[in-house]
Design a protein around this motif. Structure first.
Motif, PDB file in Angstrom:
ATOM      1  N   THR A   1      65.035   1.945 -30.393  1.00  0.00           N
ATOM      2  CA  THR A   1      65.870   1.339 -31.181  1.00  0.00           C
ATOM      3  C   THR A   1      64.575  -0.112 -31.413  1.00  0.00           C
ATOM      4  OG1 THR A   1      67.762   1.878 -30.059  1.00  0.00           O
ATOM      5  CG2 THR A   1      67.706  -0.097 -31.580  1.00  0.00           C
ATOM      6  N   LEU A   2      64.221  -0.534 -30.477  1.00  0.00           N
ATOM      7  CA  LEU A   2      63.431  -1.573 -30.750  1.00  0.00           C
ATOM      8  C   LEU A   2      62.235  -1.049 -31.597  1.00  0.00           C
ATOM      9  CD1 LEU A   2      63.337  -3.103 -27.103  1.00  0.00           C
ATOM     10  CD2 LEU A   2      64.166  -4.202 -29.143  1.00  0.00           C
ATOM     11  N   ARG A   3      61.609  -0.210 -31.288  1.00  0.00           N
ATOM     12  CA  ARG A   3      60.464   0.560 -32.334  1.00  0.00           C
ATOM     13  C   ARG A   3      61.018   0.601 -33.470  1.00  0.00           C
ATOM     14  NH1 ARG A   3      55.579   1.466 -34.218  1.00  0.00           N
ATOM     15  NH2 ARG A   3      55.291   3.395 -35.213  1.00  0.00           N
ATOM     16  N   LEU A   4      62.466   1.132 -34.174  1.00  0.00           N
ATOM     17  CA  LEU A   4      62.828   1.023 -35.240  1.00  0.00           C
ATOM     18  C   LEU A   4      62.938  -0.491 -35.914  1.00  0.00           C
ATOM     19  CD1 LEU A   4      64.326   2.600 -37.497  1.00  0.00           C
ATOM     20  CD2 LEU A   4      66.625   2.382 -36.441  1.00  0.00           C
ATOM     21  N   TRP A   5      63.299  -1.406 -35.126  1.00  0.00           N
ATOM     22  CA  TRP A   5      63.444  -2.670 -35.718  1.00  0.00           C
ATOM     23  C   TRP A   5      61.948  -2.897 -36.231  1.00  0.00           C
ATOM     24  CZ3 TRP A   5      67.350  -4.854 -37.400  1.00  0.00           C
ATOM     25  CH2 TRP A   5      68.465  -4.925 -36.844  1.00  0.00           C
ATOM     26  N   ASP A   6      60.866  -2.765 -35.481  1.00  0.00           N
ATOM     27  CA  ASP A   6      59.447  -3.242 -35.970  1.00  0.00           C
ATOM     28  C   ASP A   6      59.262  -2.321 -37.207  1.00  0.00           C
ATOM     29  OD1 ASP A   6      58.783  -4.922 -33.835  1.00  0.00           O
ATOM     30  OD2 ASP A   6      58.044  -3.340 -32.427  1.00  0.00           O
ATOM     31  N   LEU A   7      59.507  -1.108 -37.191  1.00  0.00           N
ATOM     32  CA  LEU A   7      58.894  -0.126 -38.313  1.00  0.00           C
ATOM     33  C   LEU A   7      59.926  -0.873 -39.503  1.00  0.00           C
ATOM     34  CD1 LEU A   7      59.070   3.083 -36.535  1.00  0.00           C
ATOM     35  CD2 LEU A   7      57.057   2.063 -37.663  1.00  0.00           C
ATOM     36  N   THR A   8      61.364  -1.263 -39.557  1.00  0.00           N
ATOM     37  CA  THR A   8      62.225  -1.791 -40.533  1.00  0.00           C
ATOM     38  C   THR A   8      61.444  -2.978 -41.118  1.00  0.00           C
ATOM     39  OG1 THR A   8      64.020  -0.493 -39.755  1.00  0.00           O
ATOM     40  CG2 THR A   8      64.344  -2.217 -40.998  1.00  0.00           C
ATOM     41  N   GLU A   9      61.070  -3.922 -40.153  1.00  0.00           N
ATOM     42  CA  GLU A   9      60.466  -5.225 -40.554  1.00  0.00           C
ATOM     43  C   GLU A   9      59.252  -5.048 -41.492  1.00  0.00           C
ATOM     44  OE1 GLU A   9      59.084  -9.378 -38.618  1.00  0.00           O
ATOM     45  OE2 GLU A   9      59.027  -7.535 -37.401  1.00  0.00           O
ATOM     46  N   ALA A  10      58.577  -4.041 -40.952  1.00  0.00           N
ATOM     47  CA  ALA A  10      57.341  -3.650 -41.722  1.00  0.00           C
ATOM     48  C   ALA A  10      57.399  -3.097 -43.177  1.00  0.00           C
ATOM     49  CB  ALA A  10      56.381  -2.950 -40.841  1.00  0.00           C
ATOM     50  N   LYS A  11      58.172  -2.255 -43.155  1.00  0.00           N
ATOM     51  CA  LYS A  11      58.762  -1.377 -44.326  1.00  0.00           C
ATOM     52  C   LYS A  11      59.388  -2.368 -45.275  1.00  0.00           C
ATOM     53  CE  LYS A  11      58.954   2.164 -46.976  1.00  0.00           C
ATOM     54  NZ  LYS A  11      57.736   2.773 -47.675  1.00  0.00           N
ATOM     55  N   CYS A  12      60.505  -3.153 -44.838  1.00  0.00           N
ATOM     56  CA  CYS A  12      61.040  -3.971 -45.608  1.00  0.00           C
ATOM     57  C   CYS A  12      60.298  -5.220 -46.064  1.00  0.00           C
ATOM     58  CB  CYS A  12      62.575  -4.314 -45.382  1.00  0.00           C
ATOM     59  SG  CYS A  12      63.628  -2.872 -44.883  1.00  0.00           S
ATOM     60  N   ASP A  13      59.221  -5.683 -45.418  1.00  0.00           N
ATOM     61  CA  ASP A  13      58.320  -6.617 -45.619  1.00  0.00           C
ATOM     62  C   ASP A  13      59.362  -8.086 -45.540  1.00  0.00           C
ATOM     63  OD1 ASP A  13      55.910  -7.921 -45.901  1.00  0.00           O
ATOM     64  OD2 ASP A  13      56.315  -7.920 -48.103  1.00  0.00           O
ATOM     65  N   THR A  14      60.097  -8.027 -44.699  1.00  0.00           N
ATOM     66  CA  THR A  14      60.897  -9.375 -44.181  1.00  0.00           C
ATOM     67  C   THR A  14      61.154  -9.630 -42.820  1.00  0.00           C
ATOM     68  OG1 THR A  14      63.068 -10.723 -44.811  1.00  0.00           O
ATOM     69  CG2 THR A  14      62.981  -8.224 -44.760  1.00  0.00           C
ATOM     70  N   ARG A  15      61.275 -10.797 -42.479  1.00  0.00           N
ATOM     71  CA  ARG A  15      61.475 -11.248 -41.144  1.00  0.00           C
ATOM     72  C   ARG A  15      62.896 -11.200 -40.954  1.00  0.00           C
ATOM     73  NH1 ARG A  15      63.813 -13.103 -37.456  1.00  0.00           N
ATOM     74  NH2 ARG A  15      62.960 -14.400 -35.674  1.00  0.00           N
ATOM     75  N   TYR A  16      63.736 -10.994 -41.763  1.00  0.00           N
ATOM     76  CA  TYR A  16      65.351 -11.236 -42.006  1.00  0.00           C
ATOM     77  C   TYR A  16      66.145  -9.750 -41.556  1.00  0.00           C
ATOM     78  CZ  TYR A  16      63.744 -15.780 -43.419  1.00  0.00           C
ATOM     79  OH  TYR A  16      62.949 -16.829 -43.577  1.00  0.00           O
ATOM     80  N   VAL A  17      65.451  -8.835 -41.303  1.00  0.00           N
ATOM     81  CA  VAL A  17      66.210  -7.511 -41.309  1.00  0.00           C
ATOM     82  C   VAL A  17      67.261  -7.696 -40.288  1.00  0.00           C
ATOM     83  CG1 VAL A  17      64.335  -5.916 -42.044  1.00  0.00           C
ATOM     84  CG2 VAL A  17      64.204  -6.532 -39.602  1.00  0.00           C
ATOM     85  N   GLY A  18      67.227  -8.445 -38.865  1.00  0.00           N
ATOM     86  CA  GLY A  18      68.210  -8.541 -38.014  1.00  0.00           C
ATOM     87  C   GLY A  18      69.382  -8.970 -38.543  1.00  0.00           C
ATOM     88  N   VAL A  19      69.003 -10.399 -39.432  1.00  0.00           N
ATOM     89  CA  VAL A  19      70.331 -10.911 -40.033  1.00  0.00           C
ATOM     90  C   VAL A  19      70.903 -10.184 -41.049  1.00  0.00           C
ATOM     91  CG1 VAL A  19      70.854 -12.843 -41.560  1.00  0.00           C
ATOM     92  CG2 VAL A  19      69.179 -13.187 -39.422  1.00  0.00           C
ATOM     93  N   ARG A  20      70.055  -9.416 -41.852  1.00  0.00           N
ATOM     94  CA  ARG A  20      70.774  -8.569 -43.046  1.00  0.00           C
ATOM     95  C   ARG A  20      71.447  -7.539 -42.351  1.00  0.00           C
ATOM     96  NH1 ARG A  20      65.619  -8.842 -47.118  1.00  0.00           N
ATOM     97  NH2 ARG A  20      65.707 -11.080 -47.461  1.00  0.00           N
ATOM     98  N   GLY A  21      70.856  -6.828 -41.313  1.00  0.00           N
ATOM     99  CA  GLY A  21      71.597  -5.690 -40.688  1.00  0.00           C
ATOM    100  C   GLY A  21      73.090  -6.135 -40.184  1.00  0.00           C
ATOM    101  N   ALA A  22      72.896  -7.291 -39.430  1.00  0.00           N
ATOM    102  CA  ALA A  22      74.479  -7.814 -39.160  1.00  0.00           C
ATOM    103  C   ALA A  22      75.440  -8.108 -40.367  1.00  0.00           C
ATOM    104  CB  ALA A  22      74.153  -9.201 -38.154  1.00  0.00           C
TER     105      ALA A  22
END
Length: 340
Positions: free
Chosen positions: A55-76
């Motif tokens: 899951t943590l690996r997925l967070w890293d990949l998602t941040e890189a793919k979406c090119d934004t630091r805010y993927v955690g906030v947007r996921g919520a």
């Protein structure tokens, strides 16, 4: 099956939610899942626990793919109550906001590898993420996501805005945090703090939840206690046997097919089996034996039924397998069984 593992895990619903939120932002969900080593069949099954490292690996990949630091906030922000199953139902069945947060703290492990702590002190009530596996930016994204999900769930259950007095994060401050302020409903957000936490006014803890259901809460807690105590990581061999079982049901149980399910080549699968001191035949046999025990213990199957359950095209093959198991079960020193 393999022995229980202490490896921290998440419900499959968590990476599924992350992937769905990423898809809304244009990311290719399947490619992200593949890159994180998350099989589609595992993501579709809420009974499966996903190692937190993936899951943590997925967070890293998602941040890189979406090119934004805010993927955690947007996921919520993408999250809607019900997406986390029993955890959500337990929280919304509580009588008031404070009780809902206590329930979230007690049963967080139904959904996530994170651990919560809830305490009331000096006019404040604090929900703290006491532990998240991992470190670095993926941990920060996970904390922002988890706290945002709980806050959204409480707001939905209360039917009104429930605004924290402040929000605290252990991670360094991003360049801007306007999206954080929008999600949490406050500009009072502090970074570089000792822990990740939502800090509420004590008076808000008495706000009633219109969704309260004491009867459902009692029933759900009994089931949840059992699930939490039995919760364990899904080991590699668990995944292997899960796929063998599914393939037997489909009539396609071959080494090549299961290797594809596990994103391995047949040769790599055989090597992994050797590392586990087992073989393809032994694992296939173990799953077949369990299916036979279950079927024979719950019904009186015909020979054709048994052959189909064990993945054989002919009843003769199923009978030979049963005889082999019977012979293996007879101890040479047991003359009574040997004479039957």
């Amino acid at each position: 099956m393999a022995a229980p593992s202490a490896e921290p895990t998440d419900s499959a619903a968590v990476p599924r939610l992350i992937l769905s939120a990423s898809g809304q932002r244009g990311a290719d969900r399947k490619r992200l899942a593949d890159a994180a080593g998350l099989a589609q069949w595992a993501l579709a099954d809420d009974s499966i626990r996903i190692p937190a490292a993936q899951t943590l690996r997925l967070w890293d990949l998602t941040e890189a793919k979406c090119d934004t630091r805010y993927v955690g906030v947007r996921g919520a922000d993408y999250y809607r109550p019900g997406m986390l199953g029993m955890f959500d139902r337990l929280v919304v069945s509580a009588p008031d906001v404070g009780s809902g947060l206590r329930v979230a703290s007690s049963y967080a492990r139904l959904a996530t590898s994170a651990e919560f702590a809830f305490a009331e002190r000096a006019g404040e009530a604090v929900l703290t993420v006491a532990q998240i596996p991992g470190d670095g930016n993926s941990r920060a994204l996970a904390a922002e996501f988890i706290l945002g999900v709980v806050l959204n769930l409480i707001r939905k259950a209360a039917g009104r805005p429930v605004t924290p007095a402040r929000v605290e994060f252990a991670s360094p401050a991003p360049h801007a945090h306007a999206e954080h302020a929008e999600l949490y409903g406050t500009a009072s957000i502090d970074f570089d703090q000792p822990a990740d936490a939502l800090v509420f006014r004590a008076d808000d803890m008495r706000l009633p939840l219109p969704t309260a259901d004491p009867v459902a809460a009692g029933r759900l807690r009994g089931r949840a206690d059992t699930l939490v105590s039995a919760r364990r990581a899904t080991t590699w061999r668990d995944w292997l046997r899960h796929r063998i079982n599914a393939r037997l049901s489909e009539g396609t149980a071959s080494l090549d097919a299961v290797a594809r399910d596990l994103y391995l080549s047949p040769r790599t699968l055989q090597r992994r089996l050797g590392e586990q001191d087992t073989t393809w035949r032994a694992e296939l046999d173990a799953v077949r034996r369990q299916r036979a025990v279950t079927l024979l213990g719950t019904s009186s199957p015909t020979r054709a039924d048994l052959a189909e359950e064990l993945g054989y095209s002919a009843a003769r093959a199923a009978r030979r397998t049963l005889r082999r198991w019977e012979v293996a079960a007879v101890k040479p020193t047991d003359p009574h069984r040997g004479a039957r």
